[in-house]
Design a protein around this motif. Sequence first.
Motif, short mmCIF file in Angstrom:
data_model
loop_
_atom_site.label_atom_id
_atom_site.label_comp_id
_atom_site.label_asym_id
_atom_site.label_seq_id
_atom_site.Cartn_x
_atom_site.Cartn_y
_atom_site.Cartn_z
N SER A 97 -4.67 11.34 -2.69
CA SER A 97 -3.53 11.88 -1.81
C SER A 97 -3.66 11.26 -0.30
CB SER A 97 -3.56 13.43 -1.55
OG SER A 97 -4.82 13.72 -1.15
N ALA A 98 -4.87 10.62 -0.14
CA ALA A 98 -5.03 9.98 1.21
C ALA A 98 -4.92 8.45 1.26
CB ALA A 98 -6.47 10.27 1.99
N ARG A 99 -4.60 7.73 0.04
CA ARG A 99 -4.80 6.41 -0.04
C ARG A 99 -3.19 5.67 0.53
NH1 ARG A 99 -7.35 6.36 -6.02
NH2 ARG A 99 -9.26 7.05 -5.68
N GLY A 100 -3.19 4.74 0.91
CA GLY A 100 -2.14 4.00 1.30
C GLY A 100 -1.85 4.26 2.94
N ARG A 101 -2.85 4.79 3.72
CA ARG A 101 -2.45 5.37 4.91
C ARG A 101 -3.38 4.68 5.90
NH1 ARG A 101 -3.80 11.27 5.12
NH2 ARG A 101 -3.80 10.77 7.21
N GLY A 102 -4.10 3.74 5.23
CA GLY A 102 -5.00 2.55 6.13
C GLY A 102 -6.40 3.41 6.39
N ILE A 103 -6.85 4.20 5.67
CA ILE A 103 -8.05 5.11 5.95
C ILE A 103 -9.25 4.40 5.57
CG2 ILE A 103 -9.48 7.14 5.27
CD1 ILE A 103 -6.62 8.43 5.32
N GLY A 104 -9.02 3.49 4.32
CA GLY A 104 -10.36 2.80 3.97
C GLY A 104 -10.46 1.71 4.89
N SER A 105 -9.35 1.10 5.28
CA SER A 105 -9.66 0.12 6.41
C SER A 105 -10.27 0.43 7.60
CB SER A 105 -8.19 -0.58 6.54
OG SER A 105 -8.39 -1.73 7.67
N PHE A 106 -9.81 1.58 8.15
CA PHE A 106 -10.41 2.42 9.26
C PHE A 106 -11.98 2.52 9.09
CE2 PHE A 106 -12.07 6.38 10.47
CZ PHE A 106 -12.34 6.42 11.89
N ALA A 107 -12.38 3.13 7.97
CA ALA A 107 -13.77 3.48 7.73
C ALA A 107 -14.70 1.99 7.37
CB ALA A 107 -13.76 4.23 6.28
N LEU A 108 -13.89 1.00 6.83
CA LEU A 108 -14.71 -0.21 6.34
C LEU A 108 -14.95 -0.90 7.81
CD1 LEU A 108 -16.12 -2.16 4.77
CD2 LEU A 108 -13.57 -3.07 4.07
N SER A 109 -13.88 -0.75 8.69
CA SER A 109 -14.26 -1.41 10.01
C SER A 109 -15.19 -0.86 10.61
CB SER A 109 -12.77 -1.28 10.91
OG SER A 109 -11.87 -2.23 10.33
N ARG A 110 -15.25 0.41 10.73
CA ARG A 110 -16.37 1.09 11.43
C ARG A 110 -17.88 0.72 10.83
NH1 ARG A 110 -12.18 1.34 13.61
NH2 ARG A 110 -11.44 2.98 15.28
N MET A 111 -17.78 0.76 9.59
CA MET A 111 -19.03 0.63 8.86
C MET A 111 -19.44 -0.82 9.18
SD MET A 111 -21.56 2.46 7.77
CE MET A 111 -20.87 3.96 7.07
N ALA A 135 -10.03 -4.67 -3.67
CA ALA A 135 -10.10 -6.34 -3.35
C ALA A 135 -9.43 -6.59 -2.40
CB ALA A 135 -9.70 -6.95 -4.80
N ARG A 136 -7.95 -6.18 -2.02
CA ARG A 136 -7.29 -6.57 -0.94
C ARG A 136 -7.89 -6.22 0.22
NH1 ARG A 136 -2.88 -4.85 -4.15
NH2 ARG A 136 -2.78 -3.11 -3.21
N LEU A 137 -8.24 -4.80 0.21
CA LEU A 137 -9.04 -4.24 1.50
C LEU A 137 -10.30 -5.18 1.71
CD1 LEU A 137 -9.66 -2.12 3.65
CD2 LEU A 137 -10.74 -0.81 1.95
N ILE A 138 -10.99 -5.59 0.86
CA ILE A 138 -12.23 -6.17 1.17
C ILE A 138 -11.83 -7.56 1.78
CG2 ILE A 138 -14.26 -7.51 0.10
CD1 ILE A 138 -14.02 -4.87 -1.91
N GLU A 139 -11.04 -8.14 1.07
CA GLU A 139 -10.34 -9.63 1.47
C GLU A 139 -9.76 -9.61 2.88
OE1 GLU A 139 -7.97 -10.55 -1.88
OE2 GLU A 139 -9.50 -10.85 -3.07
N ARG A 140 -9.09 -8.62 3.37
CA ARG A 140 -8.68 -8.48 4.60
C ARG A 140 -9.51 -8.39 5.70
NH1 ARG A 140 -4.70 -4.74 2.17
NH2 ARG A 140 -5.91 -3.05 3.13
N HIS A 141 -10.93 -7.89 5.20
CA HIS A 141 -11.90 -7.80 6.15
C HIS A 141 -12.97 -9.04 6.16
CE1 HIS A 141 -10.69 -3.51 6.75
NE2 HIS A 141 -11.14 -3.63 7.67
N GLY A 142 -12.45 -9.83 5.70
CA GLY A 142 -13.22 -11.24 5.37
C GLY A 142 -14.08 -11.62 4.40
N GLY A 143 -14.01 -10.50 3.01
CA GLY A 143 -14.71 -10.58 1.81
C GLY A 143 -14.37 -12.21 1.24
#
Length: 159
Positions: A97-111, A135-143
Amino acid sequence: MPELIPPTTDLHAAWLTAHREWGPGRHEDGFGLLPTDRPETAAGFAAWIARLEAGSATATCRWIVEGDEVLGGIALRHELTAATAALGHIGYGVKPSARGRGIGSFALSRMLEHARTLGLDRVLLVCLVGNTASARLIERHGGLLESEPDVVRRYWITL
């Protein structure tokens, strides 16, 4: 605004709500949950949190929270071990229910920032081949994809 916090027994009920939303199975890698953990009971939950705290020298576990709601979890394994080679340095999960809001991107950036402070020069992340959102999230962070995937995609992010 979400934040990353260390696991705490104060959020037992909120964590159980998030866990129930995911449904059965071990698909919440960011929580560091093992098959032997019994988080349903107060004692089991406290023992699990104590285990995570005791392992903080080799792994950093954080919960993604907003107010008193647990949205997900993220973990950073500090060393490249056999387990890390299979699971990745960083594992994460965001409840449906929390997906699609950029939360994974926020957390991955901080980690990733935290990994830099630990002196890591690159980190491995893995996701199932069918998990295109991850996969898209990881790739957006340089994966960068290590090789043609079969069951899992293996990405390296240079820090």
